[in-house]
Structures are given as C-alpha cells and as structure tokens.
Design an enzyme around this catalytic site. Structure first.
Site: not given
Ligand code: AMP
Ligand code: MG
Length: 490
Positions: A251-252, A182, A175, A261
C-alpha cells in the site's frame, strides 16, 4: 499550455464509480499555523492562487469551502509485512483535487492528517508534527537528489492533541503527486473479486499516465512492464543514494514508481547493508539490503492482482526483467558516482572490492562518496581518514585511481581529475537529510521555531552545491544521531 483558469481542473478520480472512494470532509484542528510553504514548487506547478494564507488554512481544516476541493478518501488494500490486509484505504489522508501544471501534467493535491474516514480502522485520522516534518523534508530532499518522489507543497501545525507513544500535536501535510494510486488499489479489487473495477483501474492508469501504451499489442502487460521498470529505477536510486524506506508494504508502493508514504525512513550514515531503520521491523524485512528483493516481492503481489488481465507467462516475463533492469540502473548510478563512464573488463572486480571494503569498514557513506568526488581539491587523505584500517582503504583507493587514469572521453582523451571530480560532485551530495538533522529540526519546530525546516529545505533542494553559510548541515552525526531506529508511529 494549460490555462491558469481555476476551473480548468480535472476531477477524473472522483468520476470513477463509488467503489473507488468515499467523499469525506476534513475535520477541524485547533489553532493551525503554517510551518512551511514550498513557494518554488507552487511556482513550478503554476499555482499562483495557492499561498500560505489564513483562507487556505481554514479551507484545509474544513472551516470554509475551497472552490477547487472535492475531498475524497481512496479505497485500497495491501500486503503489510507480508500479510494481506483488506481493510486499508486513506485512513487519514484526502485527495482534495486534481490540477494541471503549466505543462498540462495533472497532479493530485492530497491532505495528510485530515481526520477520520471510513478507512481509519482503529486510528484517529491524524498525523503528528514530527512525522509531517519528516515527510515534508524527505520528499523535498529526494526531489533534490533527482529521485522520483511525491512532493510537499506546505505543512501546518496545530494545538490538537494526538496520542502516540506520548502526547503530540496534529499536523497537516499538503502533498503533491502525479498519482496516489498504489499497488494496493489493484490488490483490493482483485481480492474482493471486483474484476470490472480492476480492469477499469488498469484502463485509467494507462489513459492517465501512459497513454502511449494503449496502442501496445497487450496494453495491460505493457502497463505492468512499465511498473516493473519504474520500480527498478526507483530502487536502484535508493540503493545508490543509501536511502532506506522502512515500510515497503504494497500500500506504500506507487504505481508510478515514485517514493511514497514516508515513515521511518533513513539515509545511511555508516555503510551498514543490514541497517533496519524501522524500530518495529523486528525481522529486518525492510532492511536496506533487502529493498531490491522486497520490491520484486511487491511487484509479484501486483502481478498476482493483475492475473485476471494478463497472461501468466507475460507476468513472469515482466517480473523476470526486474533484476536485470535494477542491475543496469544501479550500475549506471554507481558508475556515475564513481566517475567511471567507460566499461572495462576489470570493473567488476573493482566494484566487488569496493563493497567488501565498505561492508567491512562501514565508513560514513555520504562522506566517503563525496570524499572521492573531492579528491582533486581535498586529496586522498581525507578519504583514507574515514577508515580505521587505513592500509586497506589506501590499497583500494590506489586501485580506484589507477582505474580512473584509464578513463577516456568521447574523443579518446584522458579525463583530467578535476573534470572527473566536477561531474562526480553533481551526483554525490554534500548535504544529506540525516536523521539527526531531522531530529534537531523537529525538536525546534515543536517549540514553534521553524528556522531549521526552512534552512534544510533550502539546502537540500540543491544538495550537490556548496552552501558555505550552511556548512554545519554537512557535519557527521553525533553519537546519539547515528544509525537511529525510527518509530513507525506517525
Ligand atoms: P501507513 O503505515 O502510514 O502507510 O498506513 C497504513 C494504513 O493505515 C493506511 O490505510 C493509512 O491510511 C492508515 N493509517 C495510518 N495512520 C493512521 C491514523 N493515525 N489514523 C487512521 N488511519 C491511519
Ligand atoms: Mg501508507
């Protein structure tokens, strides 16, 4: 001009204090292979030394060192579905390095799906092929539409099993973004009472992205106003394009106001303002028509995190600007889409009746807008045929065309229909990344066939143009592919 010298890199984030990140190496994946490479982005960024080679593949999966990479996982926090979560951070992504493009703009190279980090919590640190393709294609589709977004330079599939609702396989997304900072970065330092780091972060955001604000009377307040402005513009573009993000957690939300994200996103097929694309969003918090309200909620959360740096009344004033700015940008975008550049007293009423018609009849939104833009070539009937209640559609269309007839150019001359339509076609895409197209591309890619990915990426880079050979990508979704709800698991 920045030089192409690979040593001419900025390692500015990695030079911040250790509270900002943890250095982490990517973890190997089995039998990786390139699914896509964005050669035009590589050229645009002036990255001739980057190509989809075996060497780069080995470096990305940590089997060999890359001279430019010093991978790190960023620490951040954020509000997820309205609740504060202090334990977030790059749980599966790594900032590999920062590079300058040919204009001197510095950008991040980030690897999503790279393995475990101290912020992985219960996760496996991986991203699956399905979600990686979705992000790759959607970020490029958004760029093609002219909407601020992170970009995708390439992606790799692997044979490493990854468990979601079923067994899938691990993948990597390379990316590119001007920033990976964020709203949640600021929230982390605020809620953990690290106020020196909070102000250092604000200083760096100003220095790196908006240096002109450092001479403002109140640089932090000016920075927050800039975030409010950029976010309002981004949301206006989403709403005009019919884009539903699906997980607008803080966070997104990129500090630069770039779409960030990509998870269970969707472009509207039928115009349903209540559409919820995220299968896990039971309350509809992130429904299409909630996005403006949620963006303001997220900005308020950011404002709260910045409260040690900015006076309350300035935070309130900046937040108060969000709705007028959003209205202004949305109106500009919708006016351009409708070919109405003059502002006339009766326009408000025309817009009200347009949204009444759309909400009541729920025609296919991209088809409807492109149909208006093609009226000079395809006629009115093609638009009316999208409606069951044809008299209602005809009545609105007559009103709209009567309004178009009042349009005048800068010399006060009437604007011919073909001229109006030509401009409208430049802002109403013929090709939209509908979820059914993505699903077909994913199904094939999971069998090792990446032809659909290449085709979609190529067409969506120029979504306003005609692509006679790729006409099938402009088809309406089949019944199974309409208004899909997308799993949040990625
Ligand atoms: P997201 O919902 O993808 O925006 O992720 C929210 C949080 O969860 C962020 O801190 C991501 O880095 C973490 N996260 C999402 N998927 C995973 C995964 N498969 N393994 C580890 N961390 C994850
Ligand atoms: Mg995220």
């Amino acid at each position: 001009m920045a030089s192409q010298n690979p040593l001419d890199i900025s390692t500015r984030f990695s030079q911040l204090p250790s509270a900002f990140f943890t250095a982490v190496k990517p973890q190997p994946l089995v039998n990786t292979r390139w699914m896509a490479w964005n050669a035009s982005l590589a050229t645009q960024l002036g990255l001739p030394h980057f190509a989809p080679t075996d060497d780069l593949k080995h470096q990305l999966v940590g089997e060999a060192e890359h001279p430019l990479f010093s991978p790190l996982a960023m620490k951040y926090a954020g509000h997820q579905f309205g609740s504060y979560n202090p334990d977030l951070g790059d749980g599966r992504g790594l900032l590999l390095c920062e590079l300058s493009d040919s204009t001197g703009t510095v950008f991040d190279l980030h690897l999503k799906g790279a393995g475990l980090t101290p912020y992985s919590r219960m996760g496996d640190g991986r991203a699956v092929i399905r979600s990686t393709i979705r992000e790759y294609l959607c970020s490029e589709a958004m760029a093609g539409l002219g909407i601020a977004t992170t970009r995708a330079l390439g992606m790799l599939a692997s044979d490493t099993p990854v468990y979601r609702e079923k067994q899938e396989f691990g993948a990597l997304l390379l990316r590119v973004a001007e920033s990976h900072i964020r709203f949640g970065h600021f929230e982390h330092f605020f809620y953990s009472d690290q106020l020196a780091e909070l102000s250092l972060l604000a200083d760096k955001v100003i220095e790196w992205y908006w240096p002109e604000l450092s001479s403002a009377e109140q640089p932090y307040a000016a920075m927050f106003q800039q975030v409010v402005n950029n976010t309002a513009l981004m949301i206006a573009q989403w709403q005009a394009a019919g884009f539903c993000h699906g997980v607008m957690n803080t966070d997104n939300m990129s500090i630069l106001g770039q779409t960030f994200d990509y998870g269970p996103f969707a472009f509207l097929d039928d115009y349903d303002p209540n559409y919820i694309c995220n299968h896990s969003d039971y309350q509809g918090r992130y429904a299409f028509n909630q996005q403006p309200r949620i963006a303001l909620w997220n900005l308020s959360a950011l404002g709260h995190a910045l409260s040690p740096l900015i006076e309350n009344k300035q935070i309130e004033a900046a937040l108060g600007q969000f709705e007028p700015l959003l209205q202004q940008y949305y109106s500009q975008h919708m006016r351009a889409k409708l070919g109405l550049h003059n502002t006339l007293a009766e326009d408000g009423e025309l817009f009200v009746t347009l949204f009444e018609l759309l909400e009541q009849a729920k025609p296919d939104y991209p088809r409807f807008m492109r149909g208006l833009a093609n009226i000079d070539k395809d006629g009115e009937q093609a638009v009316i045929d999208l409606f069951i209640d044809r008299p209602a559609a005809t009545a609105w269309l007559n009103r709209y065309l009567a309004r178009c007839a009042l349009e005048r150019d800068e010399e006060g001359m009437a604007v011919p229909a073909d001229e109006r339509c030509r401009k409208m076609r430049m802002v109403n895409p013929k090709y939209v990344l509908r979820n059914y197209l993505l699903q077909n591309a994913i199904d094939k890619a999971e069998q090792g066939d990446y032809a659909d990915i290449e085709q979609l990426a190529r067409v969506l880079a120029a979504p306003f143009d005609e692509h006679p050979e790729d006409e099938m990508l402009a088809q309406l979704p089949p019944a199974w592919g309409k208004g899909m709800e997308i799993s949040c698991s990625s």
